[in-house]
Design a protein around this motif. Structure first.
Motif, PDB file in Angstrom:
ATOM      1  N   UNK A 127       0.862  -1.182   0.000  1.00 28.04           N
ATOM      2  CA  UNK A 127       0.000   0.000   0.000  1.00 28.04           C
ATOM      3  C   UNK A 127       0.904   1.240   0.000  1.00 28.04           C
ATOM      4  N   UNK A 128       1.710   1.328  -1.072  1.00 35.35           N
ATOM      5  CA  UNK A 128       2.411   2.556  -1.471  1.00 35.35           C
ATOM      6  C   UNK A 128       3.725   2.883  -0.769  1.00 35.35           C
ATOM      7  N   UNK A 129       4.137   2.108   0.243  1.00 28.62           N
ATOM      8  CA  UNK A 129       5.359   2.479   0.959  1.00 28.62           C
ATOM      9  C   UNK A 129       6.563   1.674   0.460  1.00 28.62           C
ATOM     10  N   UNK A 130       6.968   1.971  -0.760  1.00 26.26           N
ATOM     11  CA  UNK A 130       8.123   1.300  -1.365  1.00 26.26           C
ATOM     12  C   UNK A 130       9.403   1.620  -0.585  1.00 26.26           C
ATOM     13  N   UNK A 131      10.234   0.616  -0.304  1.00 20.94           N
ATOM     14  CA  UNK A 131      11.533   0.918   0.319  1.00 20.94           C
ATOM     15  C   UNK A 131      12.326   1.895  -0.561  1.00 20.94           C
ATOM     16  N   UNK A 132      12.877   2.919   0.051  1.00 22.42           N
ATOM     17  CA  UNK A 132      13.591   3.955  -0.714  1.00 22.42           C
ATOM     18  C   UNK A 132      14.750   3.360  -1.519  1.00 22.42           C
ATOM     19  N   UNK A 133      15.383   2.334  -0.964  1.00 19.98           N
ATOM     20  CA  UNK A 133      16.515   1.722  -1.686  1.00 19.98           C
ATOM     21  C   UNK A 133      16.066   1.206  -3.053  1.00 19.98           C
ATOM     22  N   UNK A 175      -3.142   4.701  -8.916  1.00 25.73           N
ATOM     23  CA  UNK A 175      -2.717   5.839  -8.102  1.00 25.73           C
ATOM     24  C   UNK A 175      -1.195   5.842  -7.967  1.00 25.73           C
ATOM     25  N   UNK A 176      -0.614   4.677  -7.636  1.00 25.03           N
ATOM     26  CA  UNK A 176       0.852   4.609  -7.508  1.00 25.03           C
ATOM     27  C   UNK A 176       1.526   5.094  -8.780  1.00 25.03           C
ATOM     28  N   UNK A 177       1.045   4.600  -9.907  1.00 26.73           N
ATOM     29  CA  UNK A 177       1.716   4.890 -11.172  1.00 26.73           C
ATOM     30  C   UNK A 177       1.485   6.334 -11.624  1.00 26.73           C
ATOM     31  N   UNK A 178       0.235   6.739 -11.699  1.00 28.28           N
ATOM     32  CA  UNK A 178      -0.065   8.020 -12.354  1.00 28.28           C
ATOM     33  C   UNK A 178       0.037   9.210 -11.407  1.00 28.28           C
ATOM     34  N   UNK A 186       2.095  12.297  -5.364  1.00 25.11           N
ATOM     35  CA  UNK A 186       2.390  11.298  -4.329  1.00 25.11           C
ATOM     36  C   UNK A 186       3.851  10.880  -4.479  1.00 25.11           C
ATOM     37  N   UNK A 187       4.364  10.202  -3.434  1.00 24.01           N
ATOM     38  CA  UNK A 187       5.715   9.652  -3.521  1.00 24.01           C
ATOM     39  C   UNK A 187       5.760   8.643  -4.673  1.00 24.01           C
ATOM     40  N   UNK A 197       3.370   4.785 -17.164  1.00 31.12           N
ATOM     41  CA  UNK A 197       2.879   3.592 -17.868  1.00 31.12           C
ATOM     42  C   UNK A 197       3.736   2.376 -17.537  1.00 31.12           C
ATOM     43  N   UNK A 198       5.048   2.594 -17.430  1.00 34.71           N
ATOM     44  CA  UNK A 198       5.925   1.465 -17.060  1.00 34.71           C
ATOM     45  C   UNK A 198       5.597   0.989 -15.652  1.00 34.71           C
ATOM     46  N   UNK A 199       5.411   1.956 -14.738  1.00 34.93           N
ATOM     47  CA  UNK A 199       5.091   1.602 -13.349  1.00 34.93           C
ATOM     48  C   UNK A 199       3.783   0.801 -13.302  1.00 34.93           C
ATOM     49  N   UNK A 200       2.808   1.235 -14.084  1.00 36.20           N
ATOM     50  CA  UNK A 200       1.523   0.533 -14.091  1.00 36.20           C
ATOM     51  C   UNK A 200       1.732  -0.924 -14.498  1.00 36.20           C
ATOM     52  N   UNK A 201       2.514  -1.122 -15.537  1.00 39.00           N
ATOM     53  CA  UNK A 201       2.753  -2.490 -16.009  1.00 39.00           C
ATOM     54  C   UNK A 201       3.519  -3.307 -14.964  1.00 39.00           C
TER      55      UNK A 201
END
Ligand code: GBH
Length: 479
Positions: A127-133, A175-178, A186-187, A197-201
């Protein structure tokens, strides 16, 4: 008076699941506790002007330390299920490699508490909290991140799989992607539609890889959660049967492909909508969509989670520039004020939920449906130790009636989770927007059941709604 004269009591199907939802970064706080690594939201929050009033999730609802009290509240409300998310950087501080046992320990305790209270845990893995690394290594624009999510998911499953049956992969990839990679509200705050589009895929691929891995490991129930919104013209808001001009119909289809079918079609049919492919190609090329990806993405899912707040209302608007969050939407007008709104400014259209549920039933028969989020922010005030949030009660009541209508029309809706259990960190809006059925006084961390929480408990106890619709002047227009 007869029953008929009093109107019918709306009783939901036996076994219908009533619950509530939260997400790790929005409630946990304790961002430096027990070896947690930084996430993209920690970093984004330090950016000047990124979040309203400079708020961050550093403390949030301090749920990390107060989870036992919070499960106690859920117990008092008779919740049957609680959907929470696991913080990836708590479990794997660098996103990959070393596992932080102390971070996993928190979810271990939370799950045990829930089970002891008779509440079924539903785990959201992302739910959106990707590790920064991982963001530093390319984030969701990079294919590798999808594989990392599946690795991390396996670690969480290994620890909790003996007690958790329901596994939800990624929350709202649109939401994450766009919003995260496309418009940067958003972060991680990046502004490239090609990356969006790449993120969505890659988020879809992560869903597929994770579903595949957890299924192989024995997970009972696998779900995908999408922010789905019916796309309609202003005329259709109050009259679903309204005739559309060919130009309006084209506008609706184009936006629907971006917002809904971009995710529904790959996940449930193994293909991108034909009309979307040229748009993706023009913006990002097609090199990131490899042979076999769509087969991986199309994993059998037991449940489709629907997060519904408001519809998407558009019409033909010659000369309009594209909406920033929707590439390729030139000549389409995105319409705003066609109904009363919540504190987020989102128009309140309960029939949007029934329309979406009925459409999914038609287009994707055989997939179980679950409302994984629905709720509203309003300007709550505490007076004499009470929050009289009649607006929220009316919002929830109206949406549950819409859900009920969809069930009557044949939708296989298995349950409903209110967003949110607690007031919490509302992303770019910080703490200025309150979605909870439980009020949080951030200065003292004191919790207070709002009127809506007590109303919801009553709904759960009777497995349905009162004869009398909860009324509120602002809702009359859309009732
Ligand atoms: C969800 O996202 C999140 O999963 C959750 O974490 C969050 O707290 C919650 O909802 C409340 O925001 O076109 O301006 O009328 C919500 C995603 C996407 C919902 C955009 C409304 C359009 C509003 N949203 N959307 S508008």
């Amino acid at each position: 008076t007869t029953m008929a004269a009093r109107g019918k009591t709306l009783v939901f199907p036996e076994g219908f699941v009533w619950g509530a939802a939260t997400a790790a970064y929005q409630v946990e706080g304790a961002v430096d506790a027990d070896g947690r690594g930084p996430s993209i939201w920690d970093v984004f929050g330090r950016r000047q002007g990124a979040i309203l009033q400079g708020h961050t999730g550093e403390i949030a609802c301090d749920h990390y330390n107060r989870y036992a009290e919070d499960v106690g509240l859920m117990d008092r409300l008779d919740l049957m299920a609680y959907r929470f998310s696991v913080s990836w950087p708590r479990v794997m501080p660098a996103g990959a490699g070393a596992v932080n046992a102390a971070g996993l320990g928190f979810y271990d305790r939370l799950v045990d508490r829930l089970l002891a209270a008779g509440i079924t845990p539903y785990v959201t893995l992302y739910h959106w909290d990707l590790p920064q690394a991982l963001e530093d290594a390319g984030g969701w624009a990079s294919r590798d991140t999808a594989y990392r999510l599946a690795d991390y998911a396996r670690v969480v499953y290994e620890r909790l799989g003996d007690r958790v049956g329901t596994w939800m992969t990624v929350n709202e990839p649109w939401v994450s992607a766009f919003i995260g990679y496309g418009i940067g509200a958003h972060a991680p705050g990046r502004t490239s539609m090609a990356d969006a589009f790449r993120a969505a895929h890659h988020l879809l691929l992560a869903h597929g890889l994770t579903a595949q891995a957890l299924r192989a490991d024995g997970a009972a129930t696998i779900a995908l959660m999408l922010n789905l919104a019916p796309v309609m013209t202003p005329g259709q808001v109050n009259d679903p049967a309204a005739e559309l001009s060919p130009e309006d119909a084209e506008a609706v289809e184009r936006v629907d492909a971006l917002l809904n079918r971009q995710f529904l079609d790959p996940a449930l049919r193994g293909e991108y909508p034909a009309r979307l492919l040229p748009m993706i190609e023009r913006t990002a090329g097609l090199g990131h969509i490899r042979d076999g990806d769509l087969t991986t993405i199309k994993q059998p899912v037991d449940l489709l989670g629907i997060n519904y707040y408001t519809p998407c209302v558009v019409r033909y608007g010659p000369g309009e520039p594209a909406n920033a969050a929707y590439p390729g939407t030139e000549d389409i007008e995105f319409c705003g004020a066609y109904a009363p709104t919540t504190a987020m400014g989102w128009p309140i259209v309960p029939t949007g939920l029934s329309r979406m549920l009925e459409r999914l039933t038609r287009d994707h028969p055989g997939v179980g449906l679950l409302v994984t989020e629905n709720g509203a922010a309003f300007d709550d005030v505490v007076t004499e130790g009470r929050v009289r949030d009649a607006d929220r009660v009316a919002y929830l009541d109206a949406h549950l009636r819409a859900a009920y209508d969809a069930i009557q029309a044949g939708a296989d809706l298995r349950g409903y989770l209110v967003w949110s259990l607690l007031d919490n960190f509302e992303w770019a809006e910080g703490y200025t927007k309150r979605f909870g059925i439980v009020h949080v006084d951030y200065a003292t961390q004191r919790r207070l059941l709002k009127d809506s929480a007590l109303w919801y408990r009553d709904v759960i106890r009777r497995n349905g709604l009162h004869n009398e619709r909860a009324r509120r002047p602002t809702l009359e227009a859309v009732a």
